[in-house]
Write an enzyme that holds these catalytic residues in place. Structure first.
Site, PDB file in Angstrom:
ATOM      1  N   LYS A  98       0.896  -1.194   0.167  1.00 56.78           N
ATOM      2  CA  LYS A  98      -0.018   0.057  -0.092  1.00 56.78           C
ATOM      3  C   LYS A  98       1.004   1.338   0.068  1.00 56.78           C
ATOM      4  O   LYS A  98       2.241   1.367   0.439  1.00 56.78           O
ATOM      5  CB  LYS A  98      -1.012  -0.321   1.397  1.00 56.78           C
ATOM      6  CG  LYS A  98      -2.174  -1.126   1.080  1.00 56.78           C
ATOM      7  CD  LYS A  98      -2.922  -1.100   2.385  1.00 56.78           C
ATOM      8  CE  LYS A  98      -4.180  -1.891   2.176  1.00 56.78           C
ATOM      9  NZ  LYS A  98      -4.887  -1.919   3.357  1.00 56.78           N
ATOM     10  N   TYR A 142     -12.398  -1.977  -3.276  1.00 60.15           N
ATOM     11  CA  TYR A 142     -12.957  -1.828  -1.900  1.00 60.15           C
ATOM     12  C   TYR A 142     -14.543  -1.935  -1.668  1.00 60.15           C
ATOM     13  O   TYR A 142     -15.096  -1.608  -1.009  1.00 60.15           O
ATOM     14  CB  TYR A 142     -12.255  -0.765  -1.209  1.00 60.15           C
ATOM     15  CG  TYR A 142     -10.907  -1.202  -0.746  1.00 60.15           C
ATOM     16  CD1 TYR A 142     -10.704  -2.026   0.155  1.00 60.15           C
ATOM     17  CD2 TYR A 142      -9.826  -0.349  -1.032  1.00 60.15           C
ATOM     18  CE1 TYR A 142      -9.333  -2.504   0.475  1.00 60.15           C
ATOM     19  CE2 TYR A 142      -8.779  -0.360  -0.652  1.00 60.15           C
ATOM     20  CZ  TYR A 142      -8.375  -1.721   0.016  1.00 60.15           C
ATOM     21  OH  TYR A 142      -6.898  -1.885   0.603  1.00 60.15           O
ATOM     22  N   PHE A 181     -15.423   4.275   7.108  1.00 61.52           N
ATOM     23  CA  PHE A 181     -14.060   4.406   6.849  1.00 61.52           C
ATOM     24  C   PHE A 181     -13.808   4.286   5.465  1.00 61.52           C
ATOM     25  O   PHE A 181     -12.556   4.486   4.984  1.00 61.52           O
ATOM     26  CB  PHE A 181     -13.037   3.489   7.445  1.00 61.52           C
ATOM     27  CG  PHE A 181     -13.313   1.919   7.048  1.00 61.52           C
ATOM     28  CD1 PHE A 181     -12.939   1.462   6.007  1.00 61.52           C
ATOM     29  CD2 PHE A 181     -13.950   1.072   8.015  1.00 61.52           C
ATOM     30  CE1 PHE A 181     -12.745   0.047   5.838  1.00 61.52           C
ATOM     31  CE2 PHE A 181     -14.072  -0.181   7.997  1.00 61.52           C
ATOM     32  CZ  PHE A 181     -13.726  -0.659   6.647  1.00 61.52           C
ATOM     33  N   THR A 188      -5.749  -7.399  10.168  1.00 66.02           N
ATOM     34  CA  THR A 188      -6.164  -6.307   9.875  1.00 66.02           C
ATOM     35  C   THR A 188      -5.491  -4.920  10.345  1.00 66.02           C
ATOM     36  O   THR A 188      -4.864  -4.191   9.846  1.00 66.02           O
ATOM     37  CB  THR A 188      -7.526  -5.953   9.430  1.00 66.02           C
ATOM     38  OG1 THR A 188      -8.019  -7.157   8.843  1.00 66.02           O
ATOM     39  CG2 THR A 188      -7.717  -4.636   8.769  1.00 66.02           C
ATOM     40  N   ARG A 227       2.261  -6.916   9.193  1.00 66.07           N
ATOM     41  CA  ARG A 227       1.776  -5.813   9.721  1.00 66.07           C
ATOM     42  C   ARG A 227       2.279  -5.717  11.435  1.00 66.07           C
ATOM     43  O   ARG A 227       2.491  -4.512  11.811  1.00 66.07           O
ATOM     44  CB  ARG A 227       0.165  -5.905   9.711  1.00 66.07           C
ATOM     45  CG  ARG A 227      -0.462  -5.888   8.376  1.00 66.07           C
ATOM     46  CD  ARG A 227      -1.876  -6.078   8.121  1.00 66.07           C
ATOM     47  NE  ARG A 227      -2.341  -5.565   6.805  1.00 66.07           N
ATOM     48  CZ  ARG A 227      -3.764  -6.331   6.504  1.00 66.07           C
ATOM     49  NH1 ARG A 227      -4.312  -7.151   6.875  1.00 66.07           N
ATOM     50  NH2 ARG A 227      -4.074  -5.849   5.671  1.00 66.07           N
ATOM     51  N   ASN A 271      -1.980   0.322   7.074  1.00 71.27           N
ATOM     52  CA  ASN A 271      -1.592  -1.078   7.508  1.00 71.27           C
ATOM     53  C   ASN A 271      -0.627  -1.805   6.653  1.00 71.27           C
ATOM     54  O   ASN A 271      -0.600  -3.016   6.493  1.00 71.27           O
ATOM     55  CB  ASN A 271      -2.707  -2.159   8.025  1.00 71.27           C
ATOM     56  CG  ASN A 271      -3.671  -2.112   6.932  1.00 71.27           C
ATOM     57  OD1 ASN A 271      -3.594  -1.462   5.845  1.00 71.27           O
ATOM     58  ND2 ASN A 271      -4.943  -3.028   7.288  1.00 71.27           N
ATOM     59  N   HIS A 315      -1.879  -5.074   1.244  1.00 73.03           N
ATOM     60  CA  HIS A 315      -3.360  -5.649   1.200  1.00 73.03           C
ATOM     61  C   HIS A 315      -3.184  -7.038   0.484  1.00 73.03           C
ATOM     62  O   HIS A 315      -2.152  -7.360  -0.174  1.00 73.03           O
ATOM     63  CB  HIS A 315      -3.995  -4.888  -0.138  1.00 73.03           C
ATOM     64  CG  HIS A 315      -5.377  -5.743  -0.571  1.00 73.03           C
ATOM     65  ND1 HIS A 315      -6.592  -5.779  -0.128  1.00 73.03           N
ATOM     66  CD2 HIS A 315      -5.411  -6.444  -1.520  1.00 73.03           C
ATOM     67  CE1 HIS A 315      -7.213  -6.376  -0.638  1.00 73.03           C
ATOM     68  NE2 HIS A 315      -6.682  -7.137  -1.842  1.00 73.03           N
ATOM     69  N   GLU A 340      -9.600  -9.848  -7.880  1.00 73.63           N
ATOM     70  CA  GLU A 340      -8.609  -8.783  -7.992  1.00 73.63           C
ATOM     71  C   GLU A 340      -7.444  -8.922  -8.832  1.00 73.63           C
ATOM     72  O   GLU A 340      -7.097  -7.961  -9.318  1.00 73.63           O
ATOM     73  CB  GLU A 340      -8.159  -9.023  -6.558  1.00 73.63           C
ATOM     74  CG  GLU A 340      -9.301  -8.521  -5.419  1.00 73.63           C
ATOM     75  CD  GLU A 340      -8.802  -8.532  -4.094  1.00 73.63           C
ATOM     76  OE1 GLU A 340      -7.490  -9.023  -3.753  1.00 73.63           O
ATOM     77  OE2 GLU A 340      -9.695  -8.305  -3.110  1.00 73.63           O
TER      78      GLU A 340
HETATM   79  P1  IDP Z   1      -7.771  -6.737   5.098  1.00 72.02           P
HETATM   80  O1  IDP Z   1      -7.174  -5.851   4.679  1.00 72.02           O
HETATM   81  O2  IDP Z   1      -7.166  -7.237   6.295  1.00 72.02           O
HETATM   82  O3  IDP Z   1      -8.513  -7.653   4.070  1.00 72.02           O
HETATM   83  P2  IDP Z   1     -10.675  -5.537   5.266  1.00 72.02           P
HETATM   84  O4  IDP Z   1     -11.645  -5.610   6.419  1.00 72.02           O
HETATM   85  O5  IDP Z   1     -10.987  -6.135   4.165  1.00 72.02           O
HETATM   86  O6  IDP Z   1      -9.200  -5.898   5.916  1.00 72.02           O
HETATM   87  O7  IDP Z   1     -10.400  -3.849   5.404  1.00 72.02           O
HETATM   88  C1  IDP Z   1      -9.613  -3.448   4.085  1.00 72.02           C
HETATM   89  C2  IDP Z   1      -9.109  -2.349   4.576  1.00 72.02           C
HETATM   90  O8  IDP Z   1      -9.687  -1.185   5.093  1.00 72.02           O
HETATM   91  C3  IDP Z   1      -8.081  -2.378   5.631  1.00 72.02           C
HETATM   92  O9  IDP Z   1      -6.734  -3.059   5.359  1.00 72.02           O
HETATM   93  C4  IDP Z   1      -7.778  -1.130   6.294  1.00 72.02           C
HETATM   94  O10 IDP Z   1      -6.646  -0.338   5.467  1.00 72.02           O
HETATM   95  C5  IDP Z   1      -9.277  -0.435   5.960  1.00 72.02           C
HETATM   96  N1  IDP Z   1      -9.825  -0.536   7.441  1.00 72.02           N
HETATM   97  C6  IDP Z   1     -10.769  -1.743   7.795  1.00 72.02           C
HETATM   98  N2  IDP Z   1     -11.148  -1.400   8.767  1.00 72.02           N
HETATM   99  C7  IDP Z   1     -11.077  -0.155   9.140  1.00 72.02           C
HETATM  100  C8  IDP Z   1     -11.415   0.768  10.385  1.00 72.02           C
HETATM  101  O11 IDP Z   1     -12.194   0.412  11.014  1.00 72.02           O
HETATM  102  N3  IDP Z   1     -11.031   2.009  10.193  1.00 72.02           N
HETATM  103  C9  IDP Z   1     -10.156   2.625   9.105  1.00 72.02           C
HETATM  104  N4  IDP Z   1      -9.794   1.701   8.185  1.00 72.02           N
HETATM  105  C10 IDP Z   1     -10.176   0.406   8.144  1.00 72.02           C
HETATM  106 MG    MG Z   2     -10.080  -7.704   2.976  1.00 66.34          MG
END
Ligand code: IDP
Ligand code: MG
Length: 156
Positions: free
Chosen positions: A14, A54, A62, A96, A107, A117, A120, A133
């Site tokens: 990212k 997304y 968010f 995450t 991470r 984070n 992806h 994807e």
């Molecule tokens: P992942 O990246 O581990 O698959 P997902 O739940 O698919 O996690 O969420 C996608 C991305 O959205 C996360 O990697 C993070 O960058 C962002 N994200 C997820 N939850 C939150 C939140 O509660 N606040 C801010 N950003 C979030």
């Molecule tokens: Mg995800």
């Protein structure tokens, strides 16, 4: 081959991790594990691509911050191949929220904040998300099929 089916997954360094000079570190971890890089490119994600990638989060609070973050600078998009690779990469990524991610994970070692984070990876609990994807970010001609010289020493 002894374990797991050989498959491909989409992985992205990212924009935060690109800015922090961590492309090499992240590629190195996946490469050293024995996973095979079959495609990779530095890209600038536009809003349309970010919103599609997304889409599952479009109703979340968010979402707007996430789209802004992922479009804020170059990202390094990759396709990796290996046995059970989607799940294996997720395990290597860690939780995450980097604050919850175990030490030893990408991470857990390289990031601190949920909104920054570093990496992806396709969701192994969402069947087909890897192929979806890959198709979204890569043309067929950008993916290269080849044998790594160590394959017979990686797989029984
Ligand atoms: P992942 O990246 O581990 O698959 P997902 O739940 O698919 O996690 O969420 C996608 C991305 O959205 C996360 O990697 C993070 O960058 C962002 N994200 C997820 N939850 C939150 C939140 O509660 N606040 C801010 N950003 C979030
Ligand atoms: Mg995800």
């Amino acid at each position: 081959m002894s374990s797991g089916e050989r498959e491909r997954t989409f992985v992205m360094v990212k924009p935060d991790a690109v800015q922090r000079g961590l492309i090499g570190e992240i590629v190195s971890r996946l490469e050293s594990r024995g996973l095979k890089l079959v495609g990779g490119k530095l890209i600038e994600i536009n809003r349309e691509l970010a919103e599609e990638h997304y889409a599952e989060h479009s109703d979340k609070g968010f979402f707007e911050d996430l789209v802004e973050f992922i479009t804020a600078g170059p990202a390094f998009a990759m396709v990796w191949e290996g046995a059970d690779v989607t799940r294996q990469v997720r395990e290597m990524m860690g939780a995450t929220d980097p604050a919850e991610a175990a030490p030893g994970t990408i991470r857990g070692d390289l990031a601190l904040d949920l909104g920054r984070n570093a990496i992806h990876g396709s969701d192994h609990e969402d069947p087909g998300s890897n192929e979806r994807e890959i198709d979204l970010f890569f043309d067929e001609g950008e993916l290269i099929e080849y044998e790594r010289i160590d394959e017979s020493w990686l797989y029984e």
